[in-house]
Design a protein around this motif. Sequence first.
Motif, PDB file in Angstrom:
ATOM      1  N   ILE A  40      63.385 102.699  38.556  1.00  0.00           N
ATOM      2  CA  ILE A  40      63.677 102.438  39.978  1.00  0.00           C
ATOM      3  C   ILE A  40      62.583 101.579  40.629  1.00  0.00           C
ATOM      4  CG2 ILE A  40      65.037 104.546  40.297  1.00  0.00           C
ATOM      5  CD1 ILE A  40      62.482 105.729  41.689  1.00  0.00           C
ATOM      6  N   ARG A  41      61.847 100.800  39.826  1.00  0.00           N
ATOM      7  CA  ARG A  41      60.746 100.013  40.385  1.00  0.00           C
ATOM      8  C   ARG A  41      61.230  99.060  41.464  1.00  0.00           C
ATOM      9  NH1 ARG A  41      57.800  98.432  43.067  1.00  0.00           N
ATOM     10  NH2 ARG A  41      55.785  97.402  42.803  1.00  0.00           N
ATOM     11  N   SER A  42      62.409  98.491  41.303  1.00  0.00           N
ATOM     12  CA  SER A  42      62.912  97.529  42.296  1.00  0.00           C
ATOM     13  C   SER A  42      63.292  98.195  43.608  1.00  0.00           C
ATOM     14  CB  SER A  42      64.123  96.778  41.725  1.00  0.00           C
ATOM     15  OG  SER A  42      65.185  97.695  41.436  1.00  0.00           O
ATOM     16  N   SER A  43      63.488  99.531  43.558  1.00  0.00           N
ATOM     17  CA  SER A  43      63.864 100.257  44.788  1.00  0.00           C
ATOM     18  C   SER A  43      62.650 100.783  45.551  1.00  0.00           C
ATOM     19  CB  SER A  43      64.772 101.435  44.434  1.00  0.00           C
ATOM     20  OG  SER A  43      65.969 101.001  43.859  1.00  0.00           O
ATOM     21  N   LEU A  44      61.478 100.771  44.907  1.00  0.00           N
ATOM     22  CA  LEU A  44      60.263 101.338  45.526  1.00  0.00           C
ATOM     23  C   LEU A  44      59.517 100.263  46.307  1.00  0.00           C
ATOM     24  CD1 LEU A  44      58.262 103.720  45.856  1.00  0.00           C
ATOM     25  CD2 LEU A  44      57.108 102.882  43.785  1.00  0.00           C
ATOM     26  N   ILE A  45      59.321 100.509  47.599  1.00  0.00           N
ATOM     27  CA  ILE A  45      58.569  99.590  48.458  1.00  0.00           C
ATOM     28  C   ILE A  45      57.381 100.337  49.048  1.00  0.00           C
ATOM     29  CG2 ILE A  45      58.643  98.205  50.577  1.00  0.00           C
ATOM     30  CD1 ILE A  45      61.637  97.764  50.033  1.00  0.00           C
ATOM     31  N   ILE A  46      56.193  99.797  48.815  1.00  0.00           N
ATOM     32  CA  ILE A  46      54.959 100.398  49.336  1.00  0.00           C
ATOM     33  C   ILE A  46      54.420  99.484  50.427  1.00  0.00           C
ATOM     34  CG2 ILE A  46      52.624 101.158  48.789  1.00  0.00           C
ATOM     35  CD1 ILE A  46      53.578 101.554  45.876  1.00  0.00           C
ATOM     36  N   THR A  47      54.395  99.965  51.658  1.00  0.00           N
ATOM     37  CA  THR A  47      53.917  99.133  52.773  1.00  0.00           C
ATOM     38  C   THR A  47      52.402  99.115  52.851  1.00  0.00           C
ATOM     39  OG1 THR A  47      53.854 100.947  54.391  1.00  0.00           O
ATOM     40  CG2 THR A  47      55.960  99.800  54.083  1.00  0.00           C
ATOM     41  N   ASN A  48      51.769 100.148  52.328  1.00  0.00           N
ATOM     42  CA  ASN A  48      50.352 100.430  52.576  1.00  0.00           C
ATOM     43  C   ASN A  48      50.153 100.604  54.088  1.00  0.00           C
ATOM     44  OD1 ASN A  48      47.539 100.822  51.789  1.00  0.00           O
ATOM     45  ND2 ASN A  48      48.152  99.692  49.940  1.00  0.00           N
ATOM     46  N   TYR A  49      48.945 100.303  54.605  1.00  0.00           N
ATOM     47  CA  TYR A  49      48.657 100.598  56.023  1.00  0.00           C
ATOM     48  C   TYR A  49      49.658  99.909  56.951  1.00  0.00           C
ATOM     49  CZ  TYR A  49      46.491 100.428  60.625  1.00  0.00           C
ATOM     50  OH  TYR A  49      46.268 100.515  61.974  1.00  0.00           O
ATOM     51  N   GLU A  67      61.010  90.421  56.502  1.00  0.00           N
ATOM     52  CA  GLU A  67      60.059  89.348  56.196  1.00  0.00           C
ATOM     53  C   GLU A  67      58.739  89.883  55.644  1.00  0.00           C
ATOM     54  OE1 GLU A  67      59.547  86.991  59.675  1.00  0.00           O
ATOM     55  OE2 GLU A  67      61.647  86.332  59.750  1.00  0.00           O
ATOM     56  N   LYS A  68      58.251  90.971  56.215  1.00  0.00           N
ATOM     57  CA  LYS A  68      56.916  91.449  55.822  1.00  0.00           C
ATOM     58  C   LYS A  68      56.943  92.318  54.565  1.00  0.00           C
ATOM     59  CE  LYS A  68      52.767  93.759  57.594  1.00  0.00           C
ATOM     60  NZ  LYS A  68      52.078  94.339  58.786  1.00  0.00           N
ATOM     61  N   PHE A  69      57.905  93.222  54.465  1.00  0.00           N
ATOM     62  CA  PHE A  69      57.919  94.182  53.355  1.00  0.00           C
ATOM     63  C   PHE A  69      59.097  93.989  52.390  1.00  0.00           C
ATOM     64  CE2 PHE A  69      56.020  96.810  56.931  1.00  0.00           C
ATOM     65  CZ  PHE A  69      54.713  96.649  56.509  1.00  0.00           C
ATOM     66  N   ASN A  70      59.948  92.999  52.679  1.00  0.00           N
ATOM     67  CA  ASN A  70      61.123  92.738  51.843  1.00  0.00           C
ATOM     68  C   ASN A  70      62.083  93.927  51.831  1.00  0.00           C
ATOM     69  OD1 ASN A  70      62.628  90.944  50.223  1.00  0.00           O
ATOM     70  ND2 ASN A  70      61.903  91.955  48.340  1.00  0.00           N
ATOM     71  N   ILE A  71      62.193  94.600  52.986  1.00  0.00           N
ATOM     72  CA  ILE A  71      63.158  95.701  53.123  1.00  0.00           C
ATOM     73  C   ILE A  71      64.491  95.096  53.564  1.00  0.00           C
ATOM     74  CG2 ILE A  71      63.721  97.840  54.329  1.00  0.00           C
ATOM     75  CD1 ILE A  71      60.740  98.316  54.747  1.00  0.00           C
ATOM     76  N   LYS A  72      65.458  95.117  52.650  1.00  0.00           N
ATOM     77  CA  LYS A  72      66.739  94.473  52.921  1.00  0.00           C
ATOM     78  C   LYS A  72      67.898  95.463  52.939  1.00  0.00           C
ATOM     79  CE  LYS A  72      65.136  90.214  50.685  1.00  0.00           C
ATOM     80  NZ  LYS A  72      65.359  89.249  49.578  1.00  0.00           N
ATOM     81  N   LYS A  73      67.640  96.708  52.560  1.00  0.00           N
ATOM     82  CA  LYS A  73      68.691  97.718  52.496  1.00  0.00           C
ATOM     83  C   LYS A  73      68.363  98.856  53.461  1.00  0.00           C
ATOM     84  CE  LYS A  73      69.230  97.134  47.459  1.00  0.00           C
ATOM     85  NZ  LYS A  73      69.163  97.871  46.167  1.00  0.00           N
ATOM     86  N   PRO A  74      69.340  99.707  53.742  1.00  0.00           N
ATOM     87  CA  PRO A  74      68.992 100.974  54.402  1.00  0.00           C
ATOM     88  C   PRO A  74      67.983 101.700  53.503  1.00  0.00           C
ATOM     89  CG  PRO A  74      71.370 100.681  54.313  1.00  0.00           C
ATOM     90  CD  PRO A  74      70.786  99.613  53.443  1.00  0.00           C
ATOM     91  N   PHE A  75      67.090 102.497  54.119  1.00  0.00           N
ATOM     92  CA  PHE A  75      66.024 103.060  53.272  1.00  0.00           C
ATOM     93  C   PHE A  75      65.723 104.526  53.589  1.00  0.00           C
ATOM     94  CE2 PHE A  75      64.041 101.021  56.910  1.00  0.00           C
ATOM     95  CZ  PHE A  75      63.027 101.896  57.317  1.00  0.00           C
ATOM     96  N   VAL A  76      65.303 105.203  52.524  1.00  0.00           N
ATOM     97  CA  VAL A  76      64.742 106.551  52.613  1.00  0.00           C
ATOM     98  C   VAL A  76      63.239 106.380  52.772  1.00  0.00           C
ATOM     99  CG1 VAL A  76      64.378 108.735  51.398  1.00  0.00           C
ATOM    100  CG2 VAL A  76      66.562 107.508  51.152  1.00  0.00           C
ATOM    101  N   MET A  77      62.644 107.125  53.685  1.00  0.00           N
ATOM    102  CA  MET A  77      61.235 106.901  54.033  1.00  0.00           C
ATOM    103  C   MET A  77      60.388 108.144  53.836  1.00  0.00           C
ATOM    104  SD  MET A  77      59.729 105.889  57.802  1.00  0.00           S
ATOM    105  CE  MET A  77      57.975 105.977  58.164  1.00  0.00           C
ATOM    106  N   TYR A 115      70.287 102.197  48.594  1.00  0.00           N
ATOM    107  CA  TYR A 115      69.101 102.519  49.411  1.00  0.00           C
ATOM    108  C   TYR A 115      67.808 102.146  48.698  1.00  0.00           C
ATOM    109  CZ  TYR A 115      72.441 105.345  52.074  1.00  0.00           C
ATOM    110  OH  TYR A 115      73.523 105.755  52.802  1.00  0.00           O
ATOM    111  N   ASP A 116      66.798 101.802  49.484  1.00  0.00           N
ATOM    112  CA  ASP A 116      65.431 101.654  48.998  1.00  0.00           C
ATOM    113  C   ASP A 116      64.644 102.917  49.334  1.00  0.00           C
ATOM    114  OD1 ASP A 116      65.596  99.103  47.891  1.00  0.00           O
ATOM    115  OD2 ASP A 116      65.159  98.114  49.815  1.00  0.00           O
ATOM    116  N   LEU A 117      63.517 103.114  48.624  1.00  0.00           N
ATOM    117  CA  LEU A 117      62.583 104.200  48.917  1.00  0.00           C
ATOM    118  C   LEU A 117      61.292 103.572  49.429  1.00  0.00           C
ATOM    119  CD1 LEU A 117      61.649 107.148  48.899  1.00  0.00           C
ATOM    120  CD2 LEU A 117      61.007 106.854  46.483  1.00  0.00           C
TER     121      LEU A 117
END
Length: 605
Positions: free
Chosen positions: A267-276, A203-213, A242-244
């Motif tokens: 790969i813009r759609s795979s990049l998720i930036i949470t910030n703080y 809900e908050k970061f739109n992380i819907k896949k397994p992810f590399v962090m 996977y998302d990054l």
Amino acid sequence: MHIAIDLQALQSPTSRQRGIGRYTEAVLKELLELDSQTKYSVFSNSQIEALDFPVNPKYDSHSIAYPTPYETDINSLILKTTLLSKDVDAYFIPSPMEGLDSVIPRFQNFSKRIYTICYDLIPLIFPDTYWSIPGFRDHYLNRLKNITNSDFIFAISEATRQDAIKYLNISPDKIVNISGGVSSFFRPLDELEFHQWNEHFREKFNIKKPFVMYAGGEDWRKNIDGLIRSFADLPKRLQEKYDLVIACKLSASFCKSIESLASQLGIRSSLIITNYVSDEELRALYSTCYLFVFPSFYEGFGLPALEAMSCGAPTIGSSCSSVPEVIGSQDQLFDPHQPNEITTRMCSVLDDSHFHLTLKDRSLKQANSFTWKSVAQKISDVFSEQQPVSRYSVSFSRIPRDFQKTKIAYFKYLPTNKKRDLTQQLLELLSPNYDTDLFYDQVGNQAHSELDGTSYKISNFEGRLANNLYELLIYEIDGGHLSDEMLDNLKIYPGIIFLVNIKGIDLDNLALIVNRSLQTVVFCKDIYNVISRKFNFSENQILFCELGLSAANPKNFSDVLSKKIVFAKEKKKKQVIDYVGRECAKIPLSTQENLRQLGRIILEA
């Protein structure tokens, strides 16, 4: 052993929320809980944000009331004199590289031991990147001197220890690797928490896949660009699976930069930036990621990798600097300068479920070997092994001896054009009860035949100690002729001080003189008020004695043991006025009656 500890890293805005602040807080909490013979006192800065640090009856807590914010000569002097007045054996500075909002004087030739923690030498190793920042180079190199001048250094990794030996020419036996620890807060989620946090992140970061962090900051050496390029080189099937996730606070300009890079690489759609993210969110991200990647070019330790492993995250990282010490296994490392190696290591985990489970198990086992208690114990062991700087190499026993006069060592500059001066008149008064050896610091002076005793150069003092028990040391200091030899002797062998002339003595040396003394007697009320205020003494730390003004009830020296200074004479009123900025009367100690009064006080010891 009595250790004073600087808490400014827990107050400073530049450190308290960063790795240094977290490291300092975790180490100190464990250190102060250890059952050791060491006494601790903690010192905070009244000018910085209020300190949130637990009060504990095991240690004394002090907030130093500096008159002004930021580091100034006066604040530095106040800190040094406060430490000396508390009779500590050493000062432990967990973060010696703090900014100018923290008071961290240069402690070169300080009379107490100095212990520091060295986190890394990044600006020194990569000067082209950091020296261009206006004012940074001078500030950094000035702060760095507190590490090089330390009596002992704690390095947070073996890589940092080796860098200090190489770049700072530190003796290997003067620095030890204490490693790091991880908070018990960072631990795996249970099954219910796992599902709840996955929904939260959806809900908050739109992380819907397994992810590399990745977590750890945006500095160039963190190599986020390299990670993005390596992710873009993964096979398409893995990019789609996977998302990054970049989980740390980033500046707007840096966000825009890496978003642009990801777009260029497709790969813009795979990049998720949470910030703080909060600590709770960070722990949950560590626990739910499929793989944690730490591609840094250089680290002092590598705390994010350890935090991730503590939460059970399969972790791979750089083969540079300290990161291999944290991760522990060669098959989890890569060359961060080679994006294809990062890609290969990621594939080895993302494509192999068995290896993925192996790394999860390894992570928890490896992380368990890093505890803050073990770090604190290493520090405590060093404190226990290190002996305090000797303050009382000379006996001050008051046990009477039959048929033997008490031995005095009297140190002074001997002017060649005076045959009779304060020294000679005073020692004549003491001669019935004392045998005096005179130690002088002017080359070429001959012994004064009229003195009751023998004269030597100061350099001969330690040799004389082998066969002489001096019960009293007196220093007659003339600011106009103050030598390094006299100061060096005073650092090791404290005594009573007659400060005849303060002109020409800088603040650091005046602080040294004041605080390496064993007795304080001030003969002028104005001087008493000035010294009490200037060096932050309480009323019971300094004695006012009206020599020559009141012959009644002279004070016994036993009343002033462990005090700081004896003012014997001030020739020029203006010298005091220039220093304190106010009117002060002369100290009337030049008459024969006043000398007799002083002699009587000494004899009553």
